[in-house]
Write a protein that holds these residues in place. Structure first.
Motif, short mmCIF file in Angstrom:
data_model
loop_
_atom_site.label_atom_id
_atom_site.label_comp_id
_atom_site.label_asym_id
_atom_site.label_seq_id
_atom_site.Cartn_x
_atom_site.Cartn_y
_atom_site.Cartn_z
N LEU A 56 0.87 -1.16 0.00
CA LEU A 56 0.00 0.00 0.00
C LEU A 56 0.91 1.22 0.00
O LEU A 56 1.77 1.36 0.88
N ALA A 57 0.77 2.06 -1.01
CA ALA A 57 1.62 3.26 -1.11
C ALA A 57 1.45 4.12 0.15
O ALA A 57 0.38 4.12 0.77
N PRO A 58 2.49 4.87 0.53
CA PRO A 58 2.43 5.67 1.76
C PRO A 58 1.29 6.68 1.80
O PRO A 58 0.82 7.02 2.88
N ASP A 59 0.84 7.15 0.65
CA ASP A 59 -0.23 8.15 0.62
C ASP A 59 -1.55 7.56 0.15
O ASP A 59 -2.45 8.28 -0.27
N HIS A 60 -1.69 6.24 0.22
CA HIS A 60 -2.93 5.57 -0.17
C HIS A 60 -3.59 4.97 1.05
O HIS A 60 -2.98 4.81 2.10
N GLY A 61 -4.87 4.64 0.90
CA GLY A 61 -5.61 4.01 1.97
C GLY A 61 -6.96 3.55 1.49
O GLY A 61 -7.27 3.59 0.30
N MET A 62 -7.77 3.09 2.43
CA MET A 62 -9.14 2.68 2.13
C MET A 62 -10.06 3.33 3.14
O MET A 62 -9.80 3.30 4.35
N ASN A 78 -6.83 -12.17 7.09
CA ASN A 78 -6.27 -12.24 5.73
C ASN A 78 -5.62 -10.94 5.27
O ASN A 78 -5.49 -10.68 4.08
N THR A 79 -5.20 -10.11 6.21
CA THR A 79 -4.58 -8.82 5.87
C THR A 79 -3.11 -8.86 6.28
O THR A 79 -2.79 -8.82 7.46
N PRO A 80 -2.19 -8.95 5.30
CA PRO A 80 -0.77 -9.09 5.61
C PRO A 80 -0.06 -7.80 6.00
O PRO A 80 1.06 -7.85 6.48
N LEU A 81 -0.69 -6.66 5.80
CA LEU A 81 -0.06 -5.37 6.11
C LEU A 81 -0.46 -4.87 7.49
O LEU A 81 -1.64 -4.91 7.83
N PRO A 82 0.47 -4.36 8.29
CA PRO A 82 0.06 -3.68 9.52
C PRO A 82 -0.64 -2.38 9.12
O PRO A 82 -0.20 -1.70 8.19
N LEU A 97 -8.43 6.27 17.39
CA LEU A 97 -7.34 5.76 16.56
C LEU A 97 -6.93 4.37 17.05
O LEU A 97 -6.97 4.10 18.25
N HIS A 98 -6.52 3.55 16.13
CA HIS A 98 -5.88 2.27 16.48
C HIS A 98 -4.64 2.18 15.61
O HIS A 98 -4.74 2.17 14.38
N GLU A 99 -3.49 2.09 16.24
CA GLU A 99 -2.23 2.08 15.50
C GLU A 99 -1.64 0.68 15.39
O GLU A 99 -1.73 -0.11 16.32
N ARG A 100 -1.06 0.43 14.22
CA ARG A 100 -0.30 -0.79 13.94
C ARG A 100 -1.08 -2.06 14.27
O ARG A 100 -0.61 -2.92 15.03
N ALA A 101 -2.24 -2.19 13.67
CA ALA A 101 -3.03 -3.42 13.83
C ALA A 101 -2.19 -4.60 13.34
O ALA A 101 -1.50 -4.51 12.32
N VAL A 118 -14.18 4.80 8.60
CA VAL A 118 -12.88 4.33 9.09
C VAL A 118 -11.90 4.46 7.93
O VAL A 118 -12.16 3.96 6.84
N LEU A 119 -10.80 5.14 8.20
CA LEU A 119 -9.74 5.25 7.20
C LEU A 119 -8.61 4.32 7.60
O LEU A 119 -8.06 4.45 8.71
N GLU A 120 -8.28 3.37 6.73
CA GLU A 120 -7.15 2.48 6.96
C GLU A 120 -5.98 2.95 6.11
O GLU A 120 -6.13 3.16 4.90
N VAL A 121 -4.83 3.11 6.77
CA VAL A 121 -3.59 3.51 6.11
C VAL A 121 -2.47 2.61 6.63
O VAL A 121 -2.67 1.85 7.59
N ASN A 122 -1.31 2.71 6.04
CA ASN A 122 -0.17 1.91 6.48
C ASN A 122 0.11 2.11 7.96
O ASN A 122 0.02 3.23 8.47
N GLY A 123 0.47 1.01 8.61
CA GLY A 123 0.87 1.09 10.01
C GLY A 123 2.03 2.05 10.18
O GLY A 123 2.96 2.05 9.39
#
Length: 144
Positions: A56-62, A78-82, A97-101, A118-123
């Protein structure tokens, strides 16, 4: 097994091709951070989320969109990215906020307050950008 692999490849290709829209997070200090986000507005899209994504690019999210503010719960099946999760109220303000899931975890992640988005971005993004409860999110139909 081949069907599962082919399905996963098709799913990954479809996710990579999904349209992204601009979203801005503005801190209390007035610093603006721009993101490009995919929208997960249907139940199927929210259930799939960022599952199986390897990057996931640093400036991308869902951005997960719910019909009204609710007690949102998430997980990392099934989500391999923190991921960092920003729970956003109806007015566009970050309410929790919830950090580094933890990748692949089946533990429930619940917001302490009702959220509409909910905005999900890179850990690590929350810490890196200094984001906090009360910051304002705009764009993609949020906070407008």
């Amino acid at each position: 097994m081949l069907y599962v692999v082919l399905s996963l490849l098709a799913w990954t290709a479809a996710a990579a091709a999904q349209e992204r829209v601009p979203l801005t997070v503005e801190t209390a200090a007035g610093v603006r951070h721009e993101f490009q986000v995919e929208i997960a507005a249907t139940e199927a899209e929210r259930n799939r989320g960022l599952m199986y994504r390897q990057e996931l690019a640093p400036d991308h999210g869902m951005l997960f969109v719910f019909a009204r503010p609710t007690r949102v719960t998430m997980w990392m099946k099934n989500t391999p990215l923190p991921l960092d999760m920003l729970f956003i109220g109806n007015d566009g303000r970050i309410v929790d906020l919830h950090e580094r899931a933890v990748p692949y975890s089946l533990d429930t992640i619940a917001a302490g307050r009702r959220a509409r988005y909910v905005l999900e971005v890179n850990g690590g993004t929350v810490e890196r950008l200094g984001l906090a409860v009360g910051d304002r999110v705009t764009g993609a139909g949020v906070g407008g």
